[in-house]
Design a protein around this motif. Structure first.
Motif, PDB file in Angstrom:
ATOM      1  N   THR A   5       0.831  -1.200   0.000  1.00 40.08           N
ATOM      2  CA  THR A   5       0.000   0.000   0.000  1.00 40.08           C
ATOM      3  C   THR A   5       0.867   1.251   0.000  1.00 40.08           C
ATOM      4  O   THR A   5       0.620   2.189  -0.768  1.00 40.08           O
ATOM      5  CB  THR A   5      -0.927   0.006   1.235  1.00 40.08           C
ATOM      6  OG1 THR A   5      -1.792  -1.138   1.164  1.00 40.08           O
ATOM      7  CG2 THR A   5      -1.768   1.265   1.302  1.00 40.08           C
ATOM      8  N   ILE A   6       1.894   1.265   0.825  1.00 34.33           N
ATOM      9  CA  ILE A   6       2.809   2.414   0.880  1.00 34.33           C
ATOM     10  C   ILE A   6       3.548   2.560  -0.453  1.00 34.33           C
ATOM     11  O   ILE A   6       3.675   3.668  -0.989  1.00 34.33           O
ATOM     12  CB  ILE A   6       3.832   2.247   2.028  1.00 34.33           C
ATOM     13  CG1 ILE A   6       3.131   2.124   3.383  1.00 34.33           C
ATOM     14  CG2 ILE A   6       4.860   3.367   2.025  1.00 34.33           C
ATOM     15  CD1 ILE A   6       2.401   3.343   3.838  1.00 34.33           C
ATOM     16  N   LYS A   7       3.999   1.457  -1.006  1.00 31.78           N
ATOM     17  CA  LYS A   7       4.767   1.491  -2.256  1.00 31.78           C
ATOM     18  C   LYS A   7       3.942   2.000  -3.432  1.00 31.78           C
ATOM     19  O   LYS A   7       4.503   2.516  -4.403  1.00 31.78           O
ATOM     20  CB  LYS A   7       5.312   0.092  -2.584  1.00 31.78           C
ATOM     21  CG  LYS A   7       6.409  -0.356  -1.659  1.00 31.78           C
ATOM     22  CD  LYS A   7       6.827  -1.783  -1.995  1.00 31.78           C
ATOM     23  CE  LYS A   7       7.875  -2.304  -1.049  1.00 31.78           C
ATOM     24  NZ  LYS A   7       8.250  -3.696  -1.375  1.00 31.78           N
ATOM     25  N   ARG A   8       2.626   1.860  -3.372  1.00 32.48           N
ATOM     26  CA  ARG A   8       1.762   2.316  -4.465  1.00 32.48           C
ATOM     27  C   ARG A   8       1.488   3.817  -4.420  1.00 32.48           C
ATOM     28  O   ARG A   8       0.950   4.371  -5.378  1.00 32.48           O
ATOM     29  CB  ARG A   8       0.432   1.557  -4.452  1.00 32.48           C
ATOM     30  CG  ARG A   8       0.534   0.147  -5.006  1.00 32.48           C
ATOM     31  CD  ARG A   8      -0.832  -0.459  -5.270  1.00 32.48           C
ATOM     32  NE  ARG A   8      -1.700  -0.493  -4.098  1.00 32.48           N
ATOM     33  CZ  ARG A   8      -1.747  -1.498  -3.227  1.00 32.48           C
ATOM     34  NH1 ARG A   8      -0.982  -2.541  -3.389  1.00 32.48           N
ATOM     35  NH2 ARG A   8      -2.556  -1.449  -2.199  1.00 32.48           N
ATOM     36  N   ARG A   9       1.881   4.470  -3.343  1.00 35.84           N
ATOM     37  CA  ARG A   9       1.646   5.915  -3.271  1.00 35.84           C
ATOM     38  C   ARG A   9       2.489   6.650  -4.303  1.00 35.84           C
ATOM     39  O   ARG A   9       3.633   6.300  -4.564  1.00 35.84           O
ATOM     40  CB  ARG A   9       1.973   6.444  -1.873  1.00 35.84           C
ATOM     41  CG  ARG A   9       0.849   6.194  -0.900  1.00 35.84           C
ATOM     42  CD  ARG A   9       0.928   6.991   0.355  1.00 35.84           C
ATOM     43  NE  ARG A   9       1.191   8.401   0.159  1.00 35.84           N
ATOM     44  CZ  ARG A   9       1.705   9.184   1.096  1.00 35.84           C
ATOM     45  NH1 ARG A   9       1.997   8.691   2.290  1.00 35.84           N
ATOM     46  NH2 ARG A   9       1.923  10.459   0.858  1.00 35.84           N
ATOM     47  N   THR A  10       1.916   7.670  -4.869  1.00 41.43           N
ATOM     48  CA  THR A  10       2.605   8.493  -5.859  1.00 41.43           C
ATOM     49  C   THR A  10       3.881   9.072  -5.257  1.00 41.43           C
ATOM     50  O   THR A  10       3.856   9.633  -4.161  1.00 41.43           O
ATOM     51  CB  THR A  10       1.687   9.652  -6.326  1.00 41.43           C
ATOM     52  OG1 THR A  10       0.496   9.081  -6.852  1.00 41.43           O
ATOM     53  CG2 THR A  10       2.374  10.508  -7.368  1.00 41.43           C
ATOM     54  N   GLY A  11       4.969   8.908  -5.968  1.00 45.61           N
ATOM     55  CA  GLY A  11       6.246   9.467  -5.534  1.00 45.61           C
ATOM     56  C   GLY A  11       7.147   8.476  -4.820  1.00 45.61           C
ATOM     57  O   GLY A  11       8.343   8.718  -4.696  1.00 45.61           O
ATOM     58  N   PHE A  12       6.605   7.367  -4.359  1.00 41.07           N
ATOM     59  CA  PHE A  12       7.427   6.395  -3.643  1.00 41.07           C
ATOM     60  C   PHE A  12       8.612   5.938  -4.487  1.00 41.07           C
ATOM     61  O   PHE A  12       9.724   5.773  -3.983  1.00 41.07           O
ATOM     62  CB  PHE A  12       6.582   5.188  -3.212  1.00 41.07           C
ATOM     63  CG  PHE A  12       7.359   4.167  -2.431  1.00 41.07           C
ATOM     64  CD1 PHE A  12       7.502   4.291  -1.061  1.00 41.07           C
ATOM     65  CD2 PHE A  12       7.956   3.083  -3.064  1.00 41.07           C
ATOM     66  CE1 PHE A  12       8.229   3.357  -0.334  1.00 41.07           C
ATOM     67  CE2 PHE A  12       8.681   2.154  -2.359  1.00 41.07           C
ATOM     68  CZ  PHE A  12       8.821   2.295  -0.976  1.00 41.07           C
TER      69      PHE A  12
END
Length: 135
Positions: free
Chosen positions: A21-28
């Motif tokens: 979920t964190i990795k899918r955030r824009t900019g990760f």
């Protein structure tokens, strides 16, 4: 022992889902290796570092305490990602709490009113050149 092993495996699966979920955030994807580690570390730390045949922590602790620990860790990871992205963009990431859980929508007018409320709360942040993370 078997129950402990199953619980630990479930915990690892849930932690991996939180990481995804964190990795899918824009900019990760723009983060360097050190920043990636810093952002994801709280989720790793939420896991119990214990083998399946250990006697501590107690089974109840494994079963009952993990969900809260993981939720807290995921929020920490999101906060850290906000900080890292802000340092890359110099654009602040602001949290906007959208409390829609349990809200009933009975008509198209109710849906339109809800969407308008959400749009109004987010649009004002975007006008200020802020990035928005919905919480």
């Amino acid at each position: 022992r078997e129950q402990r092993g199953e619980l630990l495996a479930q915990h690892e699966q849930r932690a991996e889902a939180a990481r995804d979920t964190i990795k899918r955030r824009t900019g990760f994807e723009r983060l360097g290796p050190d920043a990636l580690h810093r952002v994801l570390r709280p989720i790793t730390e939420a896991l119990w570092d214990t083998p399946a045949d250990a006697v501590a922590p107690r089974l109840e602790q494994l079963r009952d305490g993990f969900v809260g620990r993981l939720e807290h860790a995921e929020e920490q990871a999101n906060e850290r990602l906000d900080e890292e992205l802000q340092s890359l963009d110099a654009r602040p990431v602001v949290k906007v709490a959208i409390s829609i859980r349990g809200r009933e929508i009975d008509s198209r007018a109710d849906l339109d009113a809800l969407l308008s409320e959400i749009e109004g709360r987010i649009a004002e942040k975007l006008k200020k050149k802020q990035r928005v993370r919905i919480t």
